[in-house]
Design an enzyme around this catalytic site. Structure first.
Site, PDB file in Angstrom:
ATOM      1  N   THR A   1       0.870  -1.166   0.000  1.00  0.00           N
ATOM      2  CA  THR A   1       0.000   0.000   0.000  1.00  0.00           C
ATOM      3  C   THR A   1       0.910   1.220   0.000  1.00  0.00           C
ATOM      4  O   THR A   1       2.073   1.110   0.348  1.00  0.00           O
ATOM      5  CB  THR A   1      -0.847   0.030   1.305  1.00  0.00           C
ATOM      6  OG1 THR A   1      -1.406  -1.258   1.515  1.00  0.00           O
ATOM      7  CG2 THR A   1      -1.951   1.048   1.236  1.00  0.00           C
TER       8      THR A   1
ATOM      9  N   ARG B   1     -12.609  -8.909  -3.439  1.00  0.00           N
ATOM     10  CA  ARG B   1     -12.163  -8.623  -2.062  1.00  0.00           C
ATOM     11  C   ARG B   1     -11.752  -7.160  -1.910  1.00  0.00           C
ATOM     12  O   ARG B   1     -11.049  -6.610  -2.750  1.00  0.00           O
ATOM     13  CB  ARG B   1     -10.991  -9.540  -1.721  1.00  0.00           C
ATOM     14  CG  ARG B   1     -10.367  -9.278  -0.336  1.00  0.00           C
ATOM     15  CD  ARG B   1      -9.102  -8.454  -0.438  1.00  0.00           C
ATOM     16  NE  ARG B   1      -8.429  -8.343   0.860  1.00  0.00           N
ATOM     17  CZ  ARG B   1      -7.393  -7.551   1.105  1.00  0.00           C
ATOM     18  NH1 ARG B   1      -6.897  -6.809   0.139  1.00  0.00           N
ATOM     19  NH2 ARG B   1      -6.850  -7.501   2.290  1.00  0.00           N
ATOM     20  N   VAL B   2     -12.208  -6.532  -0.849  1.00  0.00           N
ATOM     21  CA  VAL B   2     -11.810  -5.162  -0.539  1.00  0.00           C
ATOM     22  C   VAL B   2     -11.089  -5.170   0.809  1.00  0.00           C
ATOM     23  O   VAL B   2     -11.576  -5.771   1.772  1.00  0.00           O
ATOM     24  CB  VAL B   2     -13.044  -4.228  -0.465  1.00  0.00           C
ATOM     25  CG1 VAL B   2     -12.630  -2.809  -0.110  1.00  0.00           C
ATOM     26  CG2 VAL B   2     -13.789  -4.238  -1.794  1.00  0.00           C
ATOM     27  N   GLY B   3      -9.935  -4.545   0.856  1.00  0.00           N
ATOM     28  CA  GLY B   3      -9.165  -4.458   2.098  1.00  0.00           C
ATOM     29  C   GLY B   3      -9.476  -3.183   2.861  1.00  0.00           C
ATOM     30  O   GLY B   3     -10.538  -2.580   2.685  1.00  0.00           O
TER      31      GLY B   3
ATOM     32  N   GLY C   1      -0.989  -3.193   5.580  1.00  0.00           N
ATOM     33  CA  GLY C   1      -0.819  -4.507   6.194  1.00  0.00           C
ATOM     34  C   GLY C   1      -1.956  -5.421   5.792  1.00  0.00           C
ATOM     35  O   GLY C   1      -2.609  -5.209   4.771  1.00  0.00           O
TER      36      GLY C   1
ATOM     37  N   GLY D   1      -5.153  -6.344   5.495  1.00  0.00           N
ATOM     38  CA  GLY D   1      -6.309  -5.461   5.587  1.00  0.00           C
ATOM     39  C   GLY D   1      -7.468  -5.976   6.417  1.00  0.00           C
ATOM     40  O   GLY D   1      -8.158  -5.196   7.072  1.00  0.00           O
TER      41      GLY D   1
END
Lengths: 345, 345
Positions: free
Chosen positions: B212, B240-242, B264, B266
């Site tokens: 990130t 997938r969403v972090g 990190g 997520g």
């Protein structure tokens, strides 16, 4: 109106079934009584069916009665199942499934329409023991978004799945994808047309576009579970996601503090990390649950126009139903004598 | 390797340009000196380029030098611009744009690949004065996701837009949608193949999949702004969403407390509302910024495997670069004598 009355009759029928079940399950009932007398473990349940500009003059007596009867039935049956020792996850999921089935609420069937005339559903669920969580955003072919959120939590390494990817996950976990026409409810479609018409005239429609359902329980094992499900915002565009699938905003649960499910103008609830903020005020500042809810809903959100509310409970089984809007469909019950079923202030 | 060296030379070139600018802008430089002497307003900037299993033995000397030079250049130019009175939003956006342009970081160009061989990007930005925020999740054709997040904040009533809807919003706001092939970086594609091969053999790849970028500033007007941008997780599935696009998890800013950008694993950062929790510990429990970051990153996340870290600053201009992984690409500078540029512990 006709369907509201029909629904009312259907609820009465369900309550009848529920009483029948009581008769047929005396053994589990007596177990529950034992559980209660042997232990001081508090149990509690809170439910909401959305907040916003619910004006008494816009709600017919029969529709109001239908809502109240439904909320009463849900809170009573949910509490009874907790007394019987059912785990919180099962109770939260099935209470929300019931509300997802009802066209009276903006969740599942009854979801509002997007600007494109579609229904995009969001949901999240959190278990307070290890703060596990699952959520889905923008699904269009899933009958029970809260159940899919639970599968995300239990059957994947992830917390939040979105859009068609979340539906692929659903299919690979045995969830039958349904035709989107399932979600069509005439009154919701009329709302879309009404909101679009008003917006074309630059009228403010913000407060009439929201709605959510949620349930939080403290079960007989000391586990707090919170869940929230919604059809989002009428006339929403651009894949807008509100607070309902956001852990810490729309939903939060932690056995060491509180469980919260929120409803209202989602953007404010995200910016103010509403659900987690109530936990933080409880844990770090030592506020009571009610004082924490008051600080967030009345002191922080109300002055800036963040309409809405929360249903919440703490690890001691205390409950709070707090909102700064005209009304909130809500109910609460615990084993310390509290029972509330209400819509308006 | 060759491109890393090329990039290094490019950075040296940029630093040259930056020195030239200094020569040409003496007036604004002297303004900044005045600003500093006339006022005790603290200013500060912190940057990260991801955390995780960054092992010294896997990073060649020349690549390590390239990272350090780039971080040094970014922190110095960002700080100088704050000294010159540029607003925090502009500084955060352009620092992150620069990292989105660099294939060295998992954001923008350099984003990792999904299981389908695509690149899905997430970003969020928050302004601490009124806690306004914007975020996008799962966009595939947007060169600068952080700039789109800013447009969501400034040009819409929403906080979070996802998928193709977010791209429609982008197009309607004058953002040119690019061909997804722009994001193709050979080394990232090789990472996908390596992770897929390992996963087929049931090997644990969790720690090598993240990355990130983020930046938080306290500007000369007392405004805290935080932003985060990412390509997500290598081999991710199911939309997938972090935590990066989640306000309160990956990003948070509030002028009365702190600003945070996280990196990190997520899922843990969402479940623990990491960015907002640091603010809550600072505000409600009265912890120092460093103590708050330590409590969240070392006491809460490390014991349960929540690898990663944060860069953060408080309203007094104190900074914290805190992580529980092997390394974090990071830099910090304030007008109280702090300057840090580092990768490993």
């Amino acid at each position: 109106m006709k369907f509201a009355l029909l629904f009312f009759v259907f609820i009465l029928f369900l309550i009848g079934c529920s009483s029948d079940n009581k008769e047929n399950n005396k053994s589990s009932l007596s177990e529950s009584t034992d559980l209660k007398s042997d232990s001081i473990q508090p149990i509690a349940i809170v439910i909401h069916g959305g907040a916003g500009t619910i004006l008494k003059e816009n709600l017919s007596d029969s529709l109001e009665a239908a809502y109240l009867t439904l909320l009463d039935s849900l809170i009573s049956s949910g509490f009874e199942r907790l007394e019987n020792g059912e785990i919180g996850m099962d109770v939260v999921e099935s209470i929300i499934n019931f509300m997802e089935d009802s066209p009276l609420f903006n969740a599942g069937r009854g979801a509002v329409f997007t600007a494109n005339g579609e229904n995009e559903l969001d949901a999240s669920i959190m278990h307070g023991r290890e703060r596990n969580a699952g959520a889905v955003a923008g699904v269009k072919r899933v009958q029970y978004p809260i159940s899919l959120a639970r599968k995300v939590m239990e059957n994947s390494d992830h917390v939040l799945l979105m859009g068609s990817g979340a539906e692929e996950f659903a299919a690979s976990n045995g969830v039958v994808l349904i035709d989107p026409s399932y979600f069509y409810v005439e009154s919701r479609y009329q709302s879309l047309l009404r909101v679009q018409e008003k917006e074309a005239l630059n009228k403010n429609t913000q407060k009439e576009k929201y709605g959510t359902v949620g349930c939080v329980v403290l079960d007989a094992y000391g586990d707090i579970v919170a869940g929230t499900s919604t059809g989002g915002m009428t006339n929403k565009k651009w894949g807008r996601v509100g607070d309902s699938p956001i852990i810490g905003a729309g939903t939060f649960a932690d056995n060491s503090s509180v469980g919260v499910s929120a409803t209202g103008w989602g953007e404010y609830f995200i910016r103010y990390s509403v659900a987690y903020d109530i936990a933080a005020l409880f844990l770090y500042k030592g506020l009571s649950l009610q004082a924490a809810c008051d600080e967030v809903i009345h002191q922080k959100l109300a002055p800036i126009g963040g309409d809405g509310g929360v249903v919440a409970l703490d690890k001691h089984g205390k409950v709070s139903l707090t909102f700064n809007s005209k009304g909130m469909y809500r109910a609460a019950k615990n084993n310390n004598g509290v029972k509330i079923v209400a819509i308006f202030e």
